[in-house]
Motif scaffolding. Structure first.
Motif, PDB file in Angstrom:
ATOM      1  N   ARG A   1      11.299  11.092  -2.076  1.00 45.93           N
ATOM      2  CA  ARG A   1      11.761   9.720  -1.857  1.00 45.93           C
ATOM      3  C   ARG A   1      12.677   9.247  -2.987  1.00 45.93           C
ATOM      4  O   ARG A   1      13.723   8.638  -2.745  1.00 45.93           O
TER       5      ARG A   1
ATOM      6  N   SER B   1       6.066   4.387  -2.281  1.00 50.17           N
ATOM      7  CA  SER B   1       5.526   5.696  -1.912  1.00 50.17           C
ATOM      8  C   SER B   1       4.028   5.619  -1.644  1.00 50.17           C
ATOM      9  O   SER B   1       3.277   5.001  -2.400  1.00 50.17           O
TER      10      SER B   1
ATOM     11  N   ALA C   1      11.527   2.962  -5.318  1.00 49.22           N
ATOM     12  CA  ALA C   1      11.141   4.067  -4.435  1.00 49.22           C
ATOM     13  C   ALA C   1       9.723   4.529  -4.748  1.00 49.22           C
ATOM     14  O   ALA C   1       8.949   4.849  -3.830  1.00 49.22           O
TER      15      ALA C   1
END
Length: 120
Positions: free
Chosen positions: A93, A34, A30
């Motif tokens: 996120r 980003s 994640a």
């Protein structure tokens, strides 16, 4: 329960556990996806990174807290980007992805910006 594992769920049929390394891998993915993050601190590059794959990533630390997880991330961001926006996006996120994969509450995501550099 074995050290380095987190209980996700327990039923009449048995227990479902996940290692903190696997949770760190989910969080690390994640982070990589980003906007504004160019690397994770402590990560190996190139061939050494491929050889080290599967080992606990020093850029992501996972620990269990009361009723959930706490994560600590070390990132390198793109030079000249608004740090508040980038770190808020990373927190959001990572929280979403870890909760989606584990079903556990993420209580804290601490983001440490270790450096800033131009994206390659």
């Amino acid at each position: 329960m074995k050290k380095g594992t987190v209980l996700l769920r327990e039923t009449a049929h048995g227990r479902v556990m996940m290692t903190t390394s696997a949770i760190a891998a989910v969080a690390g993915r994640a982070v990589e996806e980003s906007f504004g993050v160019v690397d994770q601190a402590g990560r190996r590059r190139g061939a050494m990174r491929l050889l080290a794959r599967g080992k606990n990533d020093p850029g992501v630390r996972v620990r269990e807290t009361d009723g959930g997880l706490a994560l600590e991330l070390h990132v390198v961001v793109d030079h000249g980007i608004n740090l508040a926006e980038v770190t808020a996006m990373v927190q959001s996120r990572v929280t979403y992805e870890v909760e989606r994969h584990t079903g556990l509450d993420v209580k804290a995501v601490d983001v440490h910006v270790d450096s800033a550099r131009r994206a390659e």
